[in-house]
Design a protein around this motif. Sequence first.
Motif, PDB file in Angstrom:
ATOM      1  N   ALA A 190       0.868  -1.175   0.000  1.00 16.56           N
ATOM      2  CA  ALA A 190       0.000   0.000   0.000  1.00 16.56           C
ATOM      3  C   ALA A 190       0.905   1.226   0.000  1.00 16.56           C
ATOM      4  CB  ALA A 190      -0.904   0.010   1.235  1.00 16.56           C
ATOM      5  N   LYS A 339     -10.012   1.140   4.710  1.00 15.26           N
ATOM      6  CA  LYS A 339      -9.775   0.674   3.338  1.00 15.26           C
ATOM      7  C   LYS A 339     -11.122   0.493   2.630  1.00 15.26           C
ATOM      8  CE  LYS A 339      -6.524  -2.409   2.808  1.00 15.26           C
ATOM      9  NZ  LYS A 339      -5.802  -3.715   2.770  1.00 15.26           N
ATOM     10  N   ILE A 371      -7.635   4.450   2.346  1.00 16.61           N
ATOM     11  CA  ILE A 371      -6.847   3.714   1.353  1.00 16.61           C
ATOM     12  C   ILE A 371      -7.818   3.112   0.350  1.00 16.61           C
ATOM     13  CG2 ILE A 371      -5.247   1.798   0.957  1.00 16.61           C
ATOM     14  CD1 ILE A 371      -4.425   2.093   3.932  1.00 16.61           C
ATOM     15  N   SER A 373      -8.385   0.307  -2.191  1.00 14.35           N
ATOM     16  CA  SER A 373      -7.773  -0.994  -2.490  1.00 14.35           C
ATOM     17  C   SER A 373      -8.391  -1.607  -3.742  1.00 14.35           C
ATOM     18  CB  SER A 373      -7.945  -1.942  -1.303  1.00 14.35           C
ATOM     19  OG  SER A 373      -9.309  -2.247  -1.105  1.00 14.35           O
ATOM     20  N   ARG A 391      -3.941   7.410  -1.133  1.00 17.93           N
ATOM     21  CA  ARG A 391      -3.324   6.153  -0.698  1.00 17.93           C
ATOM     22  C   ARG A 391      -4.008   4.985  -1.400  1.00 17.93           C
ATOM     23  NH1 ARG A 391      -1.523   7.120   5.527  1.00 17.93           N
ATOM     24  NH2 ARG A 391      -0.618   9.175   5.164  1.00 17.93           N
ATOM     25  N   TYR A 392      -3.193   4.072  -1.960  1.00 21.45           N
ATOM     26  CA  TYR A 392      -3.727   3.050  -2.856  1.00 21.45           C
ATOM     27  C   TYR A 392      -3.060   1.694  -2.650  1.00 21.45           C
ATOM     28  CZ  TYR A 392      -5.498   7.214  -5.188  1.00 21.45           C
ATOM     29  OH  TYR A 392      -6.117   8.406  -5.454  1.00 21.45           O
ATOM     30  N   GLN A 393      -3.804   0.657  -3.079  1.00 18.88           N
ATOM     31  CA  GLN A 393      -3.301  -0.710  -3.021  1.00 18.88           C
ATOM     32  C   GLN A 393      -4.015  -1.539  -4.090  1.00 18.88           C
ATOM     33  OE1 GLN A 393      -4.202  -2.825   0.605  1.00 18.88           O
ATOM     34  NE2 GLN A 393      -2.539  -4.281   0.348  1.00 18.88           N
TER      35      GLN A 393
END
Length: 410
Positions: A190, A339, A371, A373, A391-393
């Motif tokens: 992440a 998330k 985040i 996702s 913020r990323y995943q």
Amino acid sequence: MSHGQDEASQESLLLAHLERIDGVQSGFYAIHIHLSQLRSGNRKPHYLRIAARAFENLLNNFEATLFQFHSADFLLICREVPIEEVDPVIYKLRALFNEDPLTLGEEGSLDDRFTTWYDLSQGRDYSTLKEMAAELAEEDENRRTKKAEAKAAGEASAMQGEDLNPGNLAAINRNLEGVRIIDLIHQQTAVEVVPGGKGNVLFREHYVSMFDLQKRIAPDVNLFGSSWLFQFLTETLDHRVLAVVARWDFEEMKSPISLNLNVSTILAKEFQHFHNNVGANTSKVVVEIQMIDIFSDMGAFAYARDTLQGSGYKVLVDGLSPLSLQFFEPGLLGADFVKINWSREFLGEVPSDRIVEMGKVVEQTGKDKLILSRVDSEDAIKWGLSLGITRYQGRYIDKVVNAMVSKGVI
């Protein structure tokens, strides 16, 4: 074909239950909860298991019986149970799946596709439900017969296999306790996107590939065939993962890690052993908890969250969708991270005014906490940026991270 009482299906048990109360239905009513109509991603065994937990207090304190069908539907039969005791449970289920279109209709309205209520003291409602139960029992009997015939003929899929059952659970659990799992632990990074095209690593999530685990410990058994028994295995899996990760050198760890754990695991002695091994490095560990697990017992979650944060761990709430931000303010849960799961279908489903509303939720929750996702494309990042998320995943992020590593910018 007879399967015996121990293997009686929920559908046949419902039919038997209705036959027993025939003629004495006064005070009885039933609620059919149509979970089979949820999106496939919301019908995972873990989600259905948590949904069933919502009924525990009702079943323990009143004359009520819950039936869980092979289709994923639930049916609750109550006798002399005050409606005000049942309504909060149904409301909780709607909240669990509030991002799903199935829950959008108002309860009791013609648009309500989530529940169907039956007053069994009324002959017409009783007959309608009994006819449905008979059809379901026959369909389930046919399904089980065909499955048995396919297995006998050697035509059953190797990956499908026989369902997890009490007869094979003990052996599989012993396999899980003794099998090597370190090579089944995968990781996904992440990151935070910052001005200038650089990226900061937030943490690296570590998780076990369930597909690979099934091949290793029970290739001929469908581990997801029983949500109840699968829960027992996930708790054992949590303990195995904690034992493996506890041996890592947290002093030398450059980036934080995250682990997916059940609330029950966090409160168990195995986590205390893990905590002792982590020592003074708790700030390097993020504990991820599924939203649907949180809703099943808010009190247990609050205690686990406070215990973790008081010890220096970060807590992450997982399992939200973009649409759910319209109905729920995640910042109220007091977690360090939240998330939300990206899905391409939200590009066309969310009107512009709701995008504005969700942007406000992002502001209220805190941009440093959210985040996005399951990011699979640049479109997902653009969508997230439109809400102020940085913020990323996801798989696309994995590619970006690899590129950044090769350029030395991460």
